[in-house]
Design a protein around this motif. Sequence first.
Motif, PDB file in Angstrom:
ATOM      1  N   GLY A  56     -79.143  13.102  49.901  1.00 50.21           N
ATOM      2  CA  GLY A  56     -78.389  14.343  50.028  1.00 50.21           C
ATOM      3  C   GLY A  56     -78.611  15.223  48.802  1.00 50.21           C
ATOM      4  N   THR A  57     -77.747  16.228  48.663  1.00 46.13           N
ATOM      5  CA  THR A  57     -77.873  17.132  47.522  1.00 46.13           C
ATOM      6  C   THR A  57     -76.738  16.865  46.541  1.00 46.13           C
ATOM      7  OG1 THR A  57     -78.783  18.769  49.012  1.00 46.13           O
ATOM      8  CG2 THR A  57     -78.066  19.566  46.854  1.00 46.13           C
ATOM      9  N   ALA A  58     -77.118  16.496  45.324  1.00 46.89           N
ATOM     10  CA  ALA A  58     -76.102  16.226  44.299  1.00 46.89           C
ATOM     11  C   ALA A  58     -75.465  17.542  43.856  1.00 46.89           C
ATOM     12  CB  ALA A  58     -76.749  15.528  43.107  1.00 46.89           C
ATOM     13  N   ILE A  59     -74.212  17.458  43.416  1.00 47.66           N
ATOM     14  CA  ILE A  59     -73.590  18.652  42.803  1.00 47.66           C
ATOM     15  C   ILE A  59     -74.276  18.887  41.454  1.00 47.66           C
ATOM     16  CG2 ILE A  59     -71.423  19.728  42.044  1.00 47.66           C
ATOM     17  CD1 ILE A  59     -71.503  18.952  45.050  1.00 47.66           C
ATOM     18  N   TYR A  60     -74.326  17.854  40.651  1.00 50.57           N
ATOM     19  CA  TYR A  60     -75.140  17.860  39.435  1.00 50.57           C
ATOM     20  C   TYR A  60     -75.915  16.549  39.397  1.00 50.57           C
ATOM     21  CZ  TYR A  60     -72.443  21.860  37.784  1.00 50.57           C
ATOM     22  OH  TYR A  60     -71.861  23.101  37.659  1.00 50.57           O
ATOM     23  N   GLU A  61     -77.199  16.631  39.125  1.00 49.00           N
ATOM     24  CA  GLU A  61     -78.047  15.442  39.161  1.00 49.00           C
ATOM     25  C   GLU A  61     -77.910  14.597  37.907  1.00 49.00           C
ATOM     26  OE1 GLU A  61     -82.073  16.660  39.563  1.00 49.00           O
ATOM     27  OE2 GLU A  61     -81.878  17.088  41.694  1.00 49.00           O
ATOM     28  N   PHE A  62     -78.236  13.330  38.041  1.00 47.04           N
ATOM     29  CA  PHE A  62     -78.465  12.474  36.879  1.00 47.04           C
ATOM     30  C   PHE A  62     -79.452  13.197  35.952  1.00 47.04           C
ATOM     31  CE2 PHE A  62     -81.343   9.637  34.667  1.00 47.04           C
ATOM     32  CZ  PHE A  62     -80.493   8.720  34.079  1.00 47.04           C
ATOM     33  N   GLY A  63     -79.175  13.205  34.663  1.00 42.65           N
ATOM     34  CA  GLY A  63     -80.104  13.826  33.709  1.00 42.65           C
ATOM     35  C   GLY A  63     -79.877  15.314  33.521  1.00 42.65           C
ATOM     36  N   TYR A  64     -78.912  15.876  34.293  1.00 37.52           N
ATOM     37  CA  TYR A  64     -78.668  17.317  34.167  1.00 37.52           C
ATOM     38  C   TYR A  64     -77.946  17.614  32.854  1.00 37.52           C
ATOM     39  CZ  TYR A  64     -77.513  22.073  35.615  1.00 37.52           C
ATOM     40  OH  TYR A  64     -77.417  23.438  35.687  1.00 37.52           O
ATOM     41  N   GLY A  65     -78.276  18.733  32.248  1.00 38.20           N
ATOM     42  CA  GLY A  65     -77.584  19.157  31.037  1.00 38.20           C
ATOM     43  C   GLY A  65     -78.210  20.433  30.519  1.00 38.20           C
ATOM     44  N   LEU A  66     -77.358  21.449  30.265  1.00 41.79           N
ATOM     45  CA  LEU A  66     -77.860  22.748  29.774  1.00 41.79           C
ATOM     46  C   LEU A  66     -77.783  22.796  28.248  1.00 41.79           C
ATOM     47  CD1 LEU A  66     -75.901  25.020  32.311  1.00 41.79           C
ATOM     48  CD2 LEU A  66     -78.311  24.313  32.463  1.00 41.79           C
TER      49      LEU A  66
ATOM     50  N   ALA B 264     -71.980  22.647  17.015  1.00 44.51           N
ATOM     51  CA  ALA B 264     -73.050  21.745  17.460  1.00 44.51           C
ATOM     52  C   ALA B 264     -73.545  22.266  18.802  1.00 44.51           C
ATOM     53  CB  ALA B 264     -72.520  20.326  17.617  1.00 44.51           C
ATOM     54  N   ALA B 265     -74.850  22.160  19.017  1.00 44.86           N
ATOM     55  CA  ALA B 265     -75.419  22.645  20.281  1.00 44.86           C
ATOM     56  C   ALA B 265     -75.416  21.512  21.300  1.00 44.86           C
ATOM     57  CB  ALA B 265     -76.843  23.143  20.043  1.00 44.86           C
ATOM     58  N   PRO B 266     -75.025  21.789  22.537  1.00 44.92           N
ATOM     59  CA  PRO B 266     -74.965  20.709  23.532  1.00 44.92           C
ATOM     60  C   PRO B 266     -76.369  20.243  23.934  1.00 44.92           C
ATOM     61  CG  PRO B 266     -74.571  22.834  24.578  1.00 44.92           C
ATOM     62  CD  PRO B 266     -74.668  23.102  23.094  1.00 44.92           C
ATOM     63  N   ALA B 267     -76.527  18.925  24.031  1.00 42.46           N
ATOM     64  CA  ALA B 267     -77.828  18.394  24.481  1.00 42.46           C
ATOM     65  C   ALA B 267     -77.653  17.085  25.261  1.00 42.46           C
ATOM     66  CB  ALA B 267     -78.762  18.193  23.290  1.00 42.46           C
ATOM     67  N   GLY B 268     -76.405  16.711  25.553  1.00 44.17           N
ATOM     68  CA  GLY B 268     -76.180  15.498  26.354  1.00 44.17           C
ATOM     69  C   GLY B 268     -76.680  15.706  27.777  1.00 44.17           C
ATOM     70  N   ARG B 269     -76.944  14.606  28.446  1.00 43.31           N
ATOM     71  CA  ARG B 269     -77.397  14.654  29.853  1.00 43.31           C
ATOM     72  C   ARG B 269     -76.517  13.727  30.676  1.00 43.31           C
ATOM     73  NH1 ARG B 269     -82.506  16.660  30.681  1.00 43.31           N
ATOM     74  NH2 ARG B 269     -83.304  17.638  28.816  1.00 43.31           N
ATOM     75  N   LEU B 270     -76.253  14.144  31.906  1.00 43.74           N
ATOM     76  CA  LEU B 270     -75.396  13.328  32.774  1.00 43.74           C
ATOM     77  C   LEU B 270     -76.024  11.955  32.976  1.00 43.74           C
ATOM     78  CD1 LEU B 270     -73.928  15.151  35.913  1.00 43.74           C
ATOM     79  CD2 LEU B 270     -72.785  14.487  33.784  1.00 43.74           C
ATOM     80  N   PRO B 271     -75.287  10.894  32.681  1.00 43.89           N
ATOM     81  CA  PRO B 271     -75.846   9.546  32.888  1.00 43.89           C
ATOM     82  C   PRO B 271     -75.574   9.008  34.284  1.00 43.89           C
ATOM     83  CG  PRO B 271     -73.788   9.386  31.688  1.00 43.89           C
ATOM     84  CD  PRO B 271     -73.997  10.853  31.981  1.00 43.89           C
ATOM     85  N   GLN B 272     -75.008   9.854  35.145  1.00 43.96           N
ATOM     86  CA  GLN B 272     -74.784   9.439  36.530  1.00 43.96           C
ATOM     87  C   GLN B 272     -74.807  10.670  37.429  1.00 43.96           C
ATOM     88  OE1 GLN B 272     -71.426   9.775  34.614  1.00 43.96           O
ATOM     89  NE2 GLN B 272     -70.080   8.831  36.090  1.00 43.96           N
ATOM     90  N   THR B 273     -75.096  10.431  38.689  1.00 46.26           N
ATOM     91  CA  THR B 273     -75.142  11.509  39.674  1.00 46.26           C
ATOM     92  C   THR B 273     -73.729  12.011  39.959  1.00 46.26           C
ATOM     93  OG1 THR B 273     -76.979  10.339  40.712  1.00 46.26           O
ATOM     94  CG2 THR B 273     -75.904  12.046  42.037  1.00 46.26           C
ATOM     95  N   GLN B 274     -73.576  13.326  40.032  1.00 41.82           N
ATOM     96  CA  GLN B 274     -72.291  13.845  40.545  1.00 41.82           C
ATOM     97  C   GLN B 274     -72.474  14.132  42.041  1.00 41.82           C
ATOM     98  OE1 GLN B 274     -69.753  17.816  40.181  1.00 41.82           O
ATOM     99  NE2 GLN B 274     -69.743  16.700  38.244  1.00 41.82           N
TER     100      GLN B 274
ATOM    101  N   GLN C  88     -67.697  10.643  37.801  1.00 43.23           N
ATOM    102  CA  GLN C  88     -67.796  12.090  38.043  1.00 43.23           C
ATOM    103  C   GLN C  88     -66.867  12.505  39.180  1.00 43.23           C
ATOM    104  OE1 GLN C  88     -69.875  14.541  36.446  1.00 43.23           O
ATOM    105  NE2 GLN C  88     -69.820  12.873  34.960  1.00 43.23           N
ATOM    106  N   ILE C  89     -66.273  13.707  39.030  1.00 45.50           N
ATOM    107  CA  ILE C  89     -65.499  14.281  40.125  1.00 45.50           C
ATOM    108  C   ILE C  89     -66.283  15.474  40.672  1.00 45.50           C
ATOM    109  CG2 ILE C  89     -63.114  13.558  39.811  1.00 45.50           C
ATOM    110  CD1 ILE C  89     -62.704  15.597  37.771  1.00 45.50           C
ATOM    111  N   ASP C  90     -66.164  15.636  41.960  1.00 50.04           N
ATOM    112  CA  ASP C  90     -66.907  16.708  42.628  1.00 50.04           C
ATOM    113  C   ASP C  90     -66.401  18.056  42.097  1.00 50.04           C
ATOM    114  OD1 ASP C  90     -67.719  18.747  44.306  1.00 50.04           O
ATOM    115  OD2 ASP C  90     -67.463  17.592  46.156  1.00 50.04           O
TER     116      ASP C  90
END
Length: 785
Positions: free
Chosen positions: A604-614, A562-572, A525-527
């Motif tokens: 700390g505060t992640a930019i996007y968390e593990f598991g995040y996904g809209l 297709a509707a998005p449903a993936g989730r981040l597999p790592q912390t950003q 992930q990039i910030d």
Amino acid sequence: MPFSNHLFAAFCYVLGAYALFPDCTNGPLKNETICNKSASPLARAKSLVALYSLEEKINATSSGSPGVRRLGIPPYQWWNEGLHGIAGPYTNFSKQGDYSYSTSFPQPILMGAAFDDALITEVAIVISTEARAFNNANRTGLDFWTPNINPFRDPRWGRGQETPGEDPYHLSSYVQALIKGLQGESSDPYKRVVATCKHFAGYDIEDWNGNLRYQFDAQISQQDLVEYYLPSFESCVRSNVGAFMCSYNAVNGVPTCADPYLLQTVLREHWGWNDTEQWVTSDCDAIQNVFLPHEWSDTREQAVADSLIAGTDLDCGTYMQSHLPDAFAQGLVNETVLDQALVRQYSSLVRVGWFDSPDDQPYRQLGWDAVATNASQQLARKVATEGIVLLKNDGVLPLVIDSSMSVGLFGDWANATTQLLGNYAGVSTYLHSPLWALQQLNATVNYAGGKPGGQGDPTTNSWLALQPAIDTSDVLIYVGGIDNSVEEEGHDRGSLQWTGAQLDVIGQLAETGKPTIVVTMGGGQIDSSPIANNPNVSALLWAGYPGQDGGPAILDILTGKAAPAGRLPQTQYPSSYISEVSMTNMALRPGKNNPGRTYKWFNGTAIYEFGYGLHYTNFSANITSGLEQSYAVESLASNCNATYPDQCAFASVEVTVLNDGNMPSDYVALGYIGGTHGPVPQPKKTLIAYQRLFSVAGGSSGTATLNLTLASLARVDEMGNKVLYPGDYSLLIDNQPLASFKFTLTGNEAGAVLDKWPQPPANRAKTTTGYYVAGYGGEQDTVER
Ligand SMILES: O=[N+]([O-])c1ccc(O[C@@H]2O[C@@H](CO)[C@H](O)[C@H]2O)cc1
């Protein structure tokens, strides 16, 4: 062996016209037990090894095994790769025509983001089928050095792209599904192919500030080993994986390929990995590294003896071939250990049917028509689409793109070709870029992408003229991020920031006020906080390395096909993260000079968390049934008689997921355990189950079944024991605690041990003698060094 020698060997192998399989019908071995199909793989392999001279045995320790001509044993190349499609230095793709390509799936980091294990099995079945077809044409082997399941601990790691992500439960579940597809069911008469879990263990540094993978000594506590670095490997054992690969690095002072604690005590004794037909290979030239640069062994001969005795059965390279003769002459090793290694290798080849006639097994019938089928092409696109993660959307997506529209397309990845694949790729059927995909949609396309190689250029000098494309477009799409020029094998990242002039260009696009959509690519992930915080950027997607059909997969999501449903597999992480913790610090928990690692421990505060996904719709999750309020730890533990505590059921929770919007969409239910129980500090939450629901229609609900076991509740103590502790527990879906799912465990503060961890020997010094080596076939030997 230096890189150039490996290449030369590959060249010779590809040119060589070798016999494919031993001929058990008419060959010299036809009356030997090795050719007797009703004998056990162990008996068959033992009978073959008994016919070998010492020299022939030593030669067979190399990944490029020369075979034994007098016995009709052809050469066999063990080094084959299959990370996201068949690949590797020794896989022979023709220049054109049959066998000139195969299916290239996305990199595991994107496949992991789909959180769809059944799909991973489907992908692996395609890979093993294509592997068999290529093998029948003498173009690749029958064992594959995949998966890479070191957890993606640090965002700088150049090879994180090869893994499904940072969470050990996720990795364990993913790898089980993958091995099932690669090898088939354990009960099948033949394995489809042999899979290899690598790199065992604690390997996740390439070259960071001069810390080279060949030399690095990872200092890991027993607690972190059991909790974080090893679960995916234990899952391989339970999946009956055929092979393991020991890694370049050392763990707590001992190079892993020479470590009887990891290879024998943990892998074979504690986890119970089969001792007779499953083998350990070294990483390539890692045995040489046991001598130098690790300086674990004082001589080359000692290094090969140490590695063989510790449990490394195969050498990727020729170091054992070269130095075992002198090791034998010096009495450093005996033939029992060598026989054991070869019996494991040949039993494994029996299990894939290498010795049996084509009539005996379906896989030997597979040919070119089984490769790159329509179904596998569709699957490659589907898995990419399922993995893509929507990180930001102000409502601009999904986009209607039709002939009335003029679309501006920008960025280094907009016309990506091999970039789509990432590393360890073969030759793919085709490479469909975002530009190609957009051009299929009939809109006016104004392309102004960066030129290849633009990643290192901090200016926009090498970019096509941006302004005319901006001016003539209704909507602006930027496709960029990082690629293998920034993160790769042998190279970790020195920054988590966007590279080159990319942010400037994105800013320039956004300033126009036109809808601006950013698609970010790459494994690590990039910030992306500058994009997340820019109100003029309408949407942000992450698409990893999406494989041969990456462009269409991205467009499928952008257009709502297709509707998005993936989730981040790592912390950003924020880019400042890497100045707060050294990459060599293997600790997971926060401490001095360490803000903690992964979603469980990062303070700390992640930019996007593990598991995040809209999604393009809204979901809410709930359960209707509650749980008993209180359980006694001791009785839960004493009622658990299964071999593994995670086979002892605790509760099966049905989660109802309501789609509040209009669009049908998949939804991934990620179930976590939270609460206060066990050692401090407490993790924020721990993933313990997940399920992807498919096409939940607007206004209706789907049901996810999360099966909780005692292992879902257990924590790991400082000694590495898995313990059930008294305390408060809650179940969360994403970050939302389920109100009716809260309970307590009662009992003694010390808890109840579910799995007692074997401690490493107190003295792991290199002068230790008399390492214990389990013999094959029930015998046991202690080998004096
Ligand atoms: O000398 N070479 O050609 C060479 C190429 C790749 C290489 O990497 C190692 O080889 C892979 C074997 O599966 C492991 O995942 C990786 O750590 C190690 C050596």
